[in-house]
Design a protein around this motif. Structure first.
Motif, PDB file in Angstrom:
ATOM      1  N   UNK A 239       0.828  -1.203   0.000  1.00  9.92           N
ATOM      2  CA  UNK A 239       0.000   0.000   0.000  1.00  9.92           C
ATOM      3  C   UNK A 239       0.860   1.249   0.000  1.00  9.92           C
ATOM      4  N   UNK A 240       0.208   2.400   0.071  1.00  4.01           N
ATOM      5  CA  UNK A 240       0.877   3.698  -0.051  1.00  4.01           C
ATOM      6  C   UNK A 240       0.605   4.520   1.203  1.00  4.01           C
ATOM      7  N   UNK A 241       1.654   5.198   1.693  1.00  6.64           N
ATOM      8  CA  UNK A 241       1.566   6.036   2.882  1.00  6.64           C
ATOM      9  C   UNK A 241       2.100   7.428   2.546  1.00  6.64           C
ATOM     10  N   UNK A 242       1.414   8.453   3.044  1.00  5.28           N
ATOM     11  CA  UNK A 242       1.875   9.831   2.907  1.00  5.28           C
ATOM     12  C   UNK A 242       1.754  10.522   4.263  1.00  5.28           C
ATOM     13  N   UNK A 243       2.570  11.559   4.473  1.00  7.96           N
ATOM     14  CA  UNK A 243       2.453  12.284   5.733  1.00  7.96           C
ATOM     15  C   UNK A 243       3.638  13.178   6.006  1.00  7.96           C
ATOM     16  N   UNK A 244       3.696  13.694   7.237  1.00  8.31           N
ATOM     17  CA  UNK A 244       4.750  14.607   7.653  1.00  8.31           C
ATOM     18  C   UNK A 244       5.205  14.269   9.062  1.00  8.31           C
ATOM     19  N   UNK A 245       6.503  14.493   9.300  1.00  7.13           N
ATOM     20  CA  UNK A 245       7.058  14.367  10.640  1.00  7.13           C
ATOM     21  C   UNK A 245       7.821  15.631  10.986  1.00  7.13           C
ATOM     22  N   UNK A 246       7.713  16.051  12.253  1.00  7.47           N
ATOM     23  CA  UNK A 246       8.349  17.296  12.689  1.00  7.47           C
ATOM     24  C   UNK A 246       9.087  17.060  14.004  1.00  7.47           C
ATOM     25  N   UNK A 247      10.366  17.413  14.036  1.00  2.00           N
ATOM     26  CA  UNK A 247      11.189  17.299  15.235  1.00  2.00           C
ATOM     27  C   UNK A 247      11.595  18.716  15.659  1.00  2.00           C
ATOM     28  N   UNK A 248      11.452  19.021  16.946  1.00  3.88           N
ATOM     29  CA  UNK A 248      11.797  20.343  17.484  1.00  3.88           C
ATOM     30  C   UNK A 248      12.728  20.146  18.670  1.00  3.88           C
ATOM     31  N   UNK A 249      13.690  21.074  18.843  1.00  6.63           N
ATOM     32  CA  UNK A 249      14.590  20.985  19.980  1.00  6.63           C
ATOM     33  C   UNK A 249      14.969  22.376  20.461  1.00  6.63           C
ATOM     34  N   UNK A 250      15.160  22.476  21.761  1.00  8.12           N
ATOM     35  CA  UNK A 250      15.658  23.679  22.425  1.00  8.12           C
ATOM     36  C   UNK A 250      16.581  23.214  23.541  1.00  8.12           C
ATOM     37  N   UNK A 251      17.868  23.544  23.454  1.00 12.51           N
ATOM     38  CA  UNK A 251      18.810  23.037  24.433  1.00 12.51           C
ATOM     39  C   UNK A 251      18.862  21.521  24.362  1.00 12.51           C
ATOM     40  N   UNK A 252      18.601  20.883  25.527  1.00  9.49           N
ATOM     41  CA  UNK A 252      18.621  19.424  25.551  1.00  9.49           C
ATOM     42  C   UNK A 252      17.223  18.828  25.490  1.00  9.49           C
ATOM     43  N   UNK A 253      16.211  19.622  25.236  1.00 11.81           N
ATOM     44  CA  UNK A 253      14.833  19.139  25.148  1.00 11.81           C
ATOM     45  C   UNK A 253      14.450  18.920  23.690  1.00 11.81           C
ATOM     46  N   UNK A 254      13.964  17.708  23.388  1.00 17.24           N
ATOM     47  CA  UNK A 254      13.580  17.351  22.022  1.00 17.24           C
ATOM     48  C   UNK A 254      12.131  16.865  22.034  1.00 17.24           C
ATOM     49  N   UNK A 255      11.320  17.365  21.106  1.00 12.52           N
ATOM     50  CA  UNK A 255       9.947  16.899  20.934  1.00 12.52           C
ATOM     51  C   UNK A 255       9.728  16.557  19.465  1.00 12.52           C
ATOM     52  N   UNK A 256       8.722  15.735  19.212  1.00 13.85           N
ATOM     53  CA  UNK A 256       8.462  15.330  17.830  1.00 13.85           C
ATOM     54  C   UNK A 256       6.988  15.003  17.666  1.00 13.85           C
ATOM     55  N   UNK A 257       6.454  15.332  16.521  1.00 12.98           N
ATOM     56  CA  UNK A 257       5.075  15.017  16.168  1.00 12.98           C
ATOM     57  C   UNK A 257       5.044  14.516  14.733  1.00 12.98           C
ATOM     58  N   UNK A 258       3.926  13.910  14.357  1.00 15.83           N
ATOM     59  CA  UNK A 258       3.798  13.421  12.991  1.00 15.83           C
ATOM     60  C   UNK A 258       2.384  13.023  12.677  1.00 15.83           C
TER      61      UNK A 258
END
Length: 565
Positions: A239-258
């Protein structure tokens, strides 16, 4: 003119090259090719090697340290071996290493050159850069690098497999590092995502955006080639998959969404094949593969042992490769099939336990759906089907279906395939022309892919309108009868076995191709043996091998079956 024929310690109070400024320091310089400086008819030429430089300064406004095993210098350029560059402050340091970093002095055009064996990490971006190679330029305070590299997960758990970066364009200017390029799977070379990275050295913050456009899984590319976390979780993905992933960081803190979407994908899961899975999954921790509650997908079909269609499932992905099934529902034979809340541990070979609740199953609809044209029945059933799936397969443990109050009827309306039955066997089938039951319970235990024990209990039996009547049947009808049937056999073949009882063409369809192929194989073997025994004589045509008659299926309850409780 000074001729140096031995190594010298050379100190400097200031050094500036384009936007690079070095603090006062000293380096050890040794001549190559006989002297450090030589003047001749061809002009001035310098050949020297800087031994183990370890320098500090600034690139623009950003702190920088530069070290190397050695740097060969001429008036035309330089070549550094085992170069190590560190940019920024210790709490957000960008690391860049290269096996070889060579440059040319270009005057007004700035510095330019090539790089090989590069590796590093941009700030706190959880990505490792490896095997980088390409061309670079330093001009007007901006450092540009174009080429290719490999990208790997910076975490020890290796959440995703290394990928290659194609057409990478990296720029360092004004305390900001930007990078764009294409991520591709290294074995197939197939594009996985576009990447766009920004890191601000002054604030130690940044972002990485990944865009997936129509990524096709088709057997050539499989999910486990992108992440080993998919091993043992899904297989045969199509099958086929589409989408987006986003990684954010400030100092030693990292967050990610998708957020990723598929309009319809087929796969094999630990609990059976799934077709036309569709929906959108929203990660609140993309790197940790975790979601908020209430994720929803639709399922065209799922077959954990008995195929169900057009379902909907809600779930949540938890840490440690666990899936919280919040619930799932399917229409099923006039009623519903509900999957109870459970947690599936997808790591390793841990058993997965699923409990399906059957509500309001209409036995008439069930028989019609599976093609039992010669059987008719009425009645509504409820029950549970507890299933366990592990590395050895799937099994039902304590399954139970019970007819609702009021009972129903069962009628066999077809002709008998076998006529040579005893008087009482024929009498039993005549009674089956129409039976009314008050209570009916079906119990199931056993392997979905192996032997299944099915116990069927009738009570409150009476002949219906379509049954033949005589003196014996009228007398039997006065007795309180409980009819117990014990069936043992492969579960996945059970339905076809029962159908073959009154439809022998099904057995022919199943066995005839194999018998024909067997005949062909035997004919080829006979021809080869004849040719070997009489090499000078032409082989005579082989007589057709008779087809072995298909053995009739065993009776549901053989005469010497075990006693029922």
């Amino acid at each position: 003119l000074t001729l140096w024929n031995s190594c010298q310690q050379i100190a400097f109070d200031a050094f500036r090259l384009s936007s690079l400024t070095l603090a006062p320091d000293a380096v050890r310089v040794c001549p190559t090719a006989g002297s450090l400086l030589r003047v001749g008819a061809s002009g001035a030429r310098a050949n020297a090697r800087v031994i183990g430089p370890d320098l500090a300064g600034r690139l623009g406004q950003t702190p920088i340290t530069i070290a190397a095993n050695g740097v060969d210098v001429t008036l035309a350029g330089f070549a550094a071996e085992a170069l190590k560059v560190r940019l920024g402050t210790p709490d957000s340091r960008t690391i860049f290493d290269a096996d070889r970093f060579a440059g040319r002095f270009g005057g007004a055009a700035g510095l330019s050159g090539t790089m090989a064996g590069g590796s590093g990490r941009i700030g706190n971006v959880p990505l490792l850069l490896r095997e980088a190679a390409g061309d670079w330029r330093l001009r007007d305070g901006a450092f540009d690098l174009a080429g290719g590299l490999r990208i790997a997960d910076a975490e020890l758990v290796n959440r995703f497999e290394p990928m290659i970066g194609r057409d990478v364009m990296l720029r360092f200017a004004g305390n900001r590092i930007t990078a764009t390029g294409v991520l591709a799977e290294p074995v197939t070379g197939r594009k996985v995502a576009d990447m766009d990275i920004l890191h601000d050295l002054s604030t130690a913050s940044g972002r990485a955006d990944l865009t997936v456009r129509d990524l096709a899984f088709d057997g050539t590319l499989t999910p486990d080639m992108l992440t080993r976390l998919a091993l043992g979780v899904v297989a045969n993905v199509d099958g086929i998959v589409s989408g987006e992933g986003h990684i954010r960081w400030t100092g030693d803190r990292v967050s990610s969404t998708g957020e990723f979407t598929t309009d319809g994908i087929d796969l094999a899961a630990p609990f059976g094949p799934v077709e036309k899975l569709a929906g959108t999954i929203r990660f609140d921790d993309l790197l940790g593969l975790q979601t908020q509650p209430g994720q929803r997908i639709t399922l065209g079909s799922v077959n954990p042992g008995l195929e169900v269609l057009d379902g909907a499932l809600t779930y949540r992905l938890l840490a440690g490769q666990r899936v919280l099934i919040e619930g799932a529902d399917w229409p099923f034979a006039g009623g519903t099939l509900h999957l109870d809340r459970t947690i599936l541990d997808m790591a390793g070979g841990n058993a997965k336990k699923l409990t399906f609740a059957v509500r309001g199953m209409d036995i008439a609809v069930f028989l019609q759906r599976f093609g039992f044209d010669n059987l008719q029945a009425t009645g509504v059933f409820d029950g549970t089907l507890p299933m366990t799936f592990d590395q050895s397969g799937g099994r039902i443990e304590g399954g139970r279906l019970v007819a609702r109050e009021g009972g129903g009827t069962i009628a066999y309306v077809g002709e008998l395939t076998y006529k040579d039955l005893s008087y009482f066997a024929n009498l039993a089938f005549d009674m089956l022309k129409s039976i009314r039951y008050r209570d009916l319970t079906i119990a199931l235990d056993g392997d979905l892919g192996g032997e299944m024990v099915t116990q069927v209990k009738f009570s409150g039996l009476q002949q219906g309108e379509g049954a033949k009547r005589n003196f014996i049947t009228r007398e039997i009808a006065k007795l309180p009868i409980q009819f117990n049937v014990n069936i043992k056999g492969p579960f996945l073949q059970l339905i076809s076995s029962i159908k073959s009882y009154y439809d022998p063409s099904l057995l022919i369809k199943q066995n005839l191709p194999a018998l024909i192929q067997q005949q062909r194989d035997l004919g080829e073997i006979r021809d080869r043996l004849d040719a070997q025994s009489r090499p000078a004589m032409p082989a005579s045509p082989a007589a057709p091998t008779p087809i072995t008659p298909v053995t009739p299926p065993p009776s549901v309850q053989p005469s010497e079956s075990e006693n029922m409780p």
